[in-house]
Design a protein around this motif. Structure first.
Motif, PDB file in Angstrom:
ATOM      1  N   HIS A  21       0.859  -1.187   0.000  1.00  0.00           N
ATOM      2  CA  HIS A  21       0.000   0.000   0.000  1.00  0.00           C
ATOM      3  C   HIS A  21       0.892   1.234   0.000  1.00  0.00           C
ATOM      4  O   HIS A  21       2.118   1.122   0.022  1.00  0.00           O
ATOM      5  CB  HIS A  21      -0.971   0.003   1.185  1.00  0.00           C
ATOM      6  N   GLY A  22       0.271   2.408  -0.043  1.00  0.00           N
ATOM      7  CA  GLY A  22       1.025   3.621  -0.313  1.00  0.00           C
ATOM      8  C   GLY A  22       1.475   4.436   0.875  1.00  0.00           C
ATOM      9  O   GLY A  22       1.917   5.579   0.682  1.00  0.00           O
ATOM     10  N   HIS A  23       1.409   3.915   2.090  1.00  0.00           N
ATOM     11  CA  HIS A  23       1.880   4.681   3.238  1.00  0.00           C
ATOM     12  C   HIS A  23       3.408   4.764   3.242  1.00  0.00           C
ATOM     13  O   HIS A  23       4.090   3.850   2.779  1.00  0.00           O
ATOM     14  CB  HIS A  23       1.373   4.063   4.543  1.00  0.00           C
ATOM     15  N   ARG A  24       3.923   5.844   3.788  1.00  0.00           N
ATOM     16  CA  ARG A  24       5.347   6.171   3.638  1.00  0.00           C
ATOM     17  C   ARG A  24       6.282   5.165   4.294  1.00  0.00           C
ATOM     18  O   ARG A  24       7.446   5.040   3.884  1.00  0.00           O
ATOM     19  CB  ARG A  24       5.635   7.567   4.185  1.00  0.00           C
ATOM     20  N   ASP A  25       5.800   4.423   5.299  1.00  0.00           N
ATOM     21  CA  ASP A  25       6.659   3.421   5.938  1.00  0.00           C
ATOM     22  C   ASP A  25       6.754   2.142   5.119  1.00  0.00           C
ATOM     23  O   ASP A  25       7.440   1.196   5.530  1.00  0.00           O
ATOM     24  CB  ASP A  25       6.166   3.123   7.363  1.00  0.00           C
ATOM     25  N   HIS A  26       6.111   2.120   3.963  1.00  0.00           N
ATOM     26  CA  HIS A  26       6.181   0.967   3.063  1.00  0.00           C
ATOM     27  C   HIS A  26       6.749   1.320   1.699  1.00  0.00           C
ATOM     28  O   HIS A  26       7.188   0.443   0.974  1.00  0.00           O
ATOM     29  CB  HIS A  26       4.794   0.344   2.896  1.00  0.00           C
ATOM     30  N   ILE A  27       6.751   2.589   1.380  1.00  0.00           N
ATOM     31  CA  ILE A  27       7.085   3.012   0.024  1.00  0.00           C
ATOM     32  C   ILE A  27       8.375   3.807  -0.074  1.00  0.00           C
ATOM     33  O   ILE A  27       9.050   3.807  -1.103  1.00  0.00           O
ATOM     34  CB  ILE A  27       5.910   3.840  -0.557  1.00  0.00           C
TER      35      ILE A  27
ATOM     36  N   GLY B 243      -6.206   1.216  -1.772  1.00  0.00           N
ATOM     37  CA  GLY B 243      -5.415   0.415  -2.698  1.00  0.00           C
ATOM     38  C   GLY B 243      -4.583  -0.663  -2.050  1.00  0.00           C
ATOM     39  O   GLY B 243      -3.652  -1.192  -2.668  1.00  0.00           O
ATOM     40  N   SER B 244      -4.878  -1.036  -0.812  1.00  0.00           N
ATOM     41  CA  SER B 244      -4.122  -2.103  -0.147  1.00  0.00           C
ATOM     42  C   SER B 244      -4.318  -3.429  -0.872  1.00  0.00           C
ATOM     43  O   SER B 244      -5.425  -3.753  -1.309  1.00  0.00           O
ATOM     44  CB  SER B 244      -4.574  -2.259   1.304  1.00  0.00           C
ATOM     45  N   ILE B 245      -3.229  -4.188  -0.992  1.00  0.00           N
ATOM     46  CA  ILE B 245      -3.284  -5.483  -1.663  1.00  0.00           C
ATOM     47  C   ILE B 245      -2.634  -6.553  -0.804  1.00  0.00           C
ATOM     48  O   ILE B 245      -1.846  -6.261   0.100  1.00  0.00           O
ATOM     49  CB  ILE B 245      -2.583  -5.452  -3.043  1.00  0.00           C
ATOM     50  N   ALA B 246      -2.988  -7.789  -1.101  1.00  0.00           N
ATOM     51  CA  ALA B 246      -2.272  -8.961  -0.585  1.00  0.00           C
ATOM     52  C   ALA B 246      -1.601  -9.634  -1.765  1.00  0.00           C
ATOM     53  O   ALA B 246      -2.126  -9.632  -2.887  1.00  0.00           O
ATOM     54  CB  ALA B 246      -3.219  -9.926   0.112  1.00  0.00           C
ATOM     55  N   LEU B 247      -0.434 -10.206  -1.517  1.00  0.00           N
ATOM     56  CA  LEU B 247       0.334 -10.878  -2.558  1.00  0.00           C
ATOM     57  C   LEU B 247       0.622 -12.308  -2.102  1.00  0.00           C
ATOM     58  O   LEU B 247       1.199 -12.518  -1.030  1.00  0.00           O
ATOM     59  CB  LEU B 247       1.662 -10.149  -2.804  1.00  0.00           C
ATOM     60  N   TYR B 248       0.210 -13.270  -2.904  1.00  0.00           N
ATOM     61  CA  TYR B 248       0.532 -14.660  -2.595  1.00  0.00           C
ATOM     62  C   TYR B 248       1.633 -15.124  -3.526  1.00  0.00           C
ATOM     63  O   TYR B 248       1.448 -15.206  -4.750  1.00  0.00           O
ATOM     64  CB  TYR B 248      -0.700 -15.558  -2.749  1.00  0.00           C
ATOM     65  N   HIS B 249       2.803 -15.420  -2.942  1.00  0.00           N
ATOM     66  CA  HIS B 249       3.941 -15.904  -3.721  1.00  0.00           C
ATOM     67  C   HIS B 249       3.826 -17.420  -3.810  1.00  0.00           C
ATOM     68  O   HIS B 249       4.072 -18.147  -2.833  1.00  0.00           O
ATOM     69  CB  HIS B 249       5.252 -15.483  -3.041  1.00  0.00           C
ATOM     70  N   ARG B 250       3.422 -17.886  -4.964  1.00  0.00           N
ATOM     71  CA  ARG B 250       3.077 -19.296  -5.121  1.00  0.00           C
ATOM     72  C   ARG B 250       4.250 -20.235  -4.846  1.00  0.00           C
ATOM     73  O   ARG B 250       4.087 -21.301  -4.232  1.00  0.00           O
ATOM     74  CB  ARG B 250       2.528 -19.535  -6.527  1.00  0.00           C
ATOM     75  N   ALA B 251       5.436 -19.859  -5.281  1.00  0.00           N
ATOM     76  CA  ALA B 251       6.589 -20.755  -5.158  1.00  0.00           C
ATOM     77  C   ALA B 251       6.947 -21.046  -3.710  1.00  0.00           C
ATOM     78  O   ALA B 251       7.363 -22.160  -3.372  1.00  0.00           O
ATOM     79  CB  ALA B 251       7.790 -20.159  -5.893  1.00  0.00           C
ATOM     80  N   SER B 252       6.793 -20.060  -2.833  1.00  0.00           N
ATOM     81  CA  SER B 252       7.176 -20.235  -1.424  1.00  0.00           C
ATOM     82  C   SER B 252       5.980 -20.419  -0.498  1.00  0.00           C
ATOM     83  O   SER B 252       6.159 -20.655   0.693  1.00  0.00           O
ATOM     84  CB  SER B 252       7.980 -19.024  -0.947  1.00  0.00           C
ATOM     85  N   ARG B 253       4.768 -20.283  -1.039  1.00  0.00           N
ATOM     86  CA  ARG B 253       3.529 -20.365  -0.253  1.00  0.00           C
ATOM     87  C   ARG B 253       3.504 -19.313   0.861  1.00  0.00           C
ATOM     88  O   ARG B 253       3.035 -19.564   1.966  1.00  0.00           O
ATOM     89  CB  ARG B 253       3.317 -21.773   0.312  1.00  0.00           C
ATOM     90  N   ILE B 254       3.963 -18.128   0.523  1.00  0.00           N
ATOM     91  CA  ILE B 254       3.952 -17.018   1.471  1.00  0.00           C
ATOM     92  C   ILE B 254       2.879 -16.022   1.055  1.00  0.00           C
ATOM     93  O   ILE B 254       2.775 -15.645  -0.111  1.00  0.00           O
ATOM     94  CB  ILE B 254       5.318 -16.313   1.532  1.00  0.00           C
ATOM     95  N   LEU B 255       2.091 -15.577   2.042  1.00  0.00           N
ATOM     96  CA  LEU B 255       1.077 -14.558   1.834  1.00  0.00           C
ATOM     97  C   LEU B 255       1.543 -13.261   2.489  1.00  0.00           C
ATOM     98  O   LEU B 255       1.765 -13.209   3.695  1.00  0.00           O
ATOM     99  CB  LEU B 255      -0.254 -15.011   2.444  1.00  0.00           C
TER     100      LEU B 255
END
Length: 242
Positions: free
Chosen positions: A72-78, A131-143
């Protein structure tokens, strides 16, 4: 160096920066793909040099990051992403307006681009920010869920970055911080939507839950998220407004 670096799986590292100002860990995650290095979230701009030092600790100079995605777009992430000279940078279009004017041109908003989708399933959450999103990385099974569900201000259990989801579920305390004026303008909070989104992502077969702040969880992630989805304002809820 103020970062704590710990391996989550064989090719994924958690990089946690203790923020004295906010009294919390701010998290970033490095994925060493066969093709490139990928960074999820990047901390504050003022901590960018330390982020570079933490990445170098696991053999990844800033120049090697080929893909950056913000939850998401908050400054502690971007903020730290501005120091990634060769990265293709992505953010959800509904959060582009949260960025400073001179930052926006560096970011793409087409999260359906093949450079993203060949690695991740992208889920629009839209609760913590529009605009917050979740990302699932299929190869490592990490959400990766950013701040939709996280542990802002919490210490690490036994000083370990990765902890058992079942154990943490028993240790959670009620948490509903007040929002400052700035946060009220940039943060969305609707409990019914929040619970529905948790229930939706609980169907993902993740083995690890990586949030925007604090401990990384492993184990029965589905039950952990479903438990969160069934809570109300008066029950135990780990939810952050930042």
């Amino acid at each position: 160096m103020s970062y704590t670096v710990e391996r989550v799986t064989d090719h994924v590292y958690a990089l946690l920066r203790w923020d004295e100002t906010w009294q919390s860990y701010n998290n970033s995650y490095l994925i060493q793909d066969r093709e490139q290095f990928i960074l999820i979230d990047a901390g504050k701009a003022e901590h960018a040099q330390e982020l570079g030092e933490a990445l170098a600790q696991v053999g990844c100079p800033l120049e090697a990051i080929g893909l950056f995605i913000a939850t998401h777009g908050h400054r502690d992430h971007i903020g730290g992403a501005l120091g990634l000279p060769n990265a293709d940078k992505f953010i959800h279009p509904l959060d582009l307006d949260l960025l400073q004017d001179d930052w926006r041109a560096q970011f793409r908003t087409d999260l359906t681009a093949s450079s993203v989708t060949r690695h991740f399933d992208v889920h629009h959450l839209g609760d913590h920010t529009w605009g917050s999103i979740a990302l699932y990385h299929r190869a490592s099974r990490i959400l990766f869920v950013g701040d939709h569900y996280c542990f802002f201000g919490d210490e690490l259990p036994d000083e370990q970055v990765v902890a058992c989801a079942v154990r943490m579920g028993d240790l959670l305390e009620p948490y509903r911080p007040e929002m400052s004026g700035e946060e009220q303008r940039t943060t969305r909070y609707e409990l019914a939507a929040f619970n529905q989104e948790l229930s939706d992502i609980a169907r993902i077969p993740a083995a690890f839950l990586c949030t925007g702040h604090g401990v990384v969880l492993h184990g029965d992630i589905q039950s952990f998220l479903q438990r969160g989805a069934s809570m109300d304002d008066n029950e135990v809820l780990s939810y952050v407004m930042r």
